[in-house]
Scaffold this motif. Structure first.
Motif: not given
Length: 320
Positions: A116-125, A128-136, A288-294
Motif C-alpha cells: 500500500m505504498v502505492c494505490r491498487i491501480d498504480y503500477v510503480p516504475s 522508489d516510485d510511491y503513490c500511497p492511497p491513505n495515511l497508512y 498483479v506484480y512481477d514476481m519473477s525476482d522472488l
C-alpha cells in the motif's frame, strides 16, 4: 541453526513465522507488546514496544540475534486525520534501524513494508516510485525511506501484498467469514487477477530471503504467491470448502449501493462494515506484480492455492 529476532511476532505473519522458524530448529525470540496468539510460544516472548529504544536495546543485548525480521507495525486503515497515529511505522522503524546499526554482529535484517505504498491501480516504475492511497500507506513510505537513508547494515525491504491464512484478521478473515455465512457476492462479470499470498508460503519466502547469499539477494521484493490468482477461482474454492457450493454473483449496481451504505456506516462510526467503496474497488481491480525476482530466489512454493484454502478452513473450524 541461527538466532532470529522477530519484531511483531504476535501478529498475523509473525505468529506463523515464529512457528515456522522454530520448527526448523532456529532459536527465535518474539519482540512484541502483545502476548503471542499461539500460547505454545509464550516462552520465547520478549514483551517490549518498538517505540522504546530502551526495550529494543535490552532485547538485543540479552538475545544477541544474528538475524532480524521486523514485522511490528500498526496495520489498520482506521486513522484518517493524523499520520502520527502510525508512529510505530515511522518512529518505530527509526528506532529499529538505530539499534541494529549499533549491532554489527547482525548479518541481515528484513524490514516489512506494504504494497500500500502505492494505490491498487498504480503500477510503480521502480521501488522508489510511491503513490500511497491513505495515511497508512504514507507511513509505510516514510518507513521505507528511513531504512534506505539511515540503515548502515545489510537489509532487505519486503512489501507483503494481500496475505491470508491461519491467524489472519481483518480484512481477509472477514472475507472468509462472510463467505462461510453465504453473504459474500462477487460483482458479475468482474474477475480480476490478484497477487495474493498464502501465509505459509510467505514464511517460506522470508526464510529464503533471510539466508540467501549476498550475491543472490536483491534489496527489495514484493511478497506474494506466484502466479497470480483469479479472484473468482479463489472465492469459489473458499466457498466450496466452507459451504460446498460456488460463490455468489450479483450485478454491479446493487453492490455499489451496498458499498455506499457501508461508507455512510463508517462515517457513523462502524469501523468494519462488510462492504465499502474502497473494498468494492479492490474487488474489481487487477492487482498483479512481477514476481519473477522472488521466484528466481525461492523456486517452487510449498503450498498451492487449493492446499492453502483447505489449511485455512480447517484452522477456522478449530479457532474458538
Amino acid at each position: 541453526m541461527s538466532r532470529i529476532l522477530i519484531t511483531g511476532g504476535s501478529g498475523f505473519i509473525g505468529t506463523n513465522l515464529v512457528d515456522y522458524l522454530s520448527s526448523k530448529g532456529h532459536e527465535v525470540v518474539n519482540f512484541d507488546k502483545k502476548k503471542p496468539k499461539n500460547t505454545k510460544y509464550l516462552k520465547v516472548w520478549f514483551e517490549g514496544n518498538i517505540l522504546s529504544k530502551k526495550d529494543l536495546s535490552k532485547c538485543l543485548e540479552s538475545f544477541k540475534p544474528e538475524y532480524v525480521v521486523h514485522l511490528a507495525a500498526r496495520t489498520d486503515l482506521d486513522e484518517k486525520k493524523d499520520i502520527n497515529g502510525y508512529s510505530s511505522n515511522i518512529e518505530g522503524v527509526e528506532n529499529v534501524v538505530e539499534v541494529i546499526n549499533s549491532a554489527p554482529s547482525i548479518k541481515r535484517t528484513i524490514y516489512a513494508s506494504s504494497r500500500m505504498v502505492c494505490r491498487i491501480d498504480y503500477v510503480p516504475s521502480n521501488f522508489d516510485d510511491y503513490c500511497p492511497p491513505n495515511l497508512y500507506g504514507e507511513s509505510k513510505v516514510l518507513g521505507e525511506k528511513i531504512v534506505k537513508n539511515k540503515a548502515n547494515h545489510t537489509y532487505v525491504i519486503v512489501r507483503p501484498t494481500s496475505i491470508w491464512g491461519p491467524y489472519f484478521e481483518i480484512p481477509y478473515r472477514t472475507f472468509f467469514d462472510t463467505v462461510k455465512k453465504g453473504l459474500f457476492f462477487l460483482p458479475k462479470n468482474h474477475y480480476p487477477k490478484k497477487s495474493f499470498g498464502f501465509v505459509l508460503n510467505t514464511t517460506y519466502q522470508i526464510e529464503k530471503i533471510l539466508f540467501a547469499e549476498n550475491d543472490k539477494v536483491l534489496q527489495n521484493y514484493y511478497l506474494s504467491d506466484y502466479p497470480e490468482i483469479d479472484l473468482k477461482n479463489w472465492a469459489d474454492l473458499v466457498s466450496m470448502e466452507l459451504n460446498n457450493k460456488k460463490s455468489n454473483e450479483i450485478p454491479m449496481f446493487p453492490l455499489t449501493v451496498i458499498a455506499k451504505i457501508g461508507d455512510f456506516l463508517q462515517v457513523l462510526g462502524w469501523k468494519n462494515p462488510p462492504l465499502t467503496s474502497f473494498r468494492l474497488n479492490n474487488l474489481i481491480t487487477n492487482m498483479v506484480y512481477d514476481m519473477s525476482d522472488l521466484e528466481n530466489l525461492c523456486g517452487k512454493l510449498p503450498y498451492n492455492l487449493e492446499e492453502g484454502v483447505k489449511i485455512t478452513a480447517d484452522w477456522m473450524k478449530n479457532d474458538k
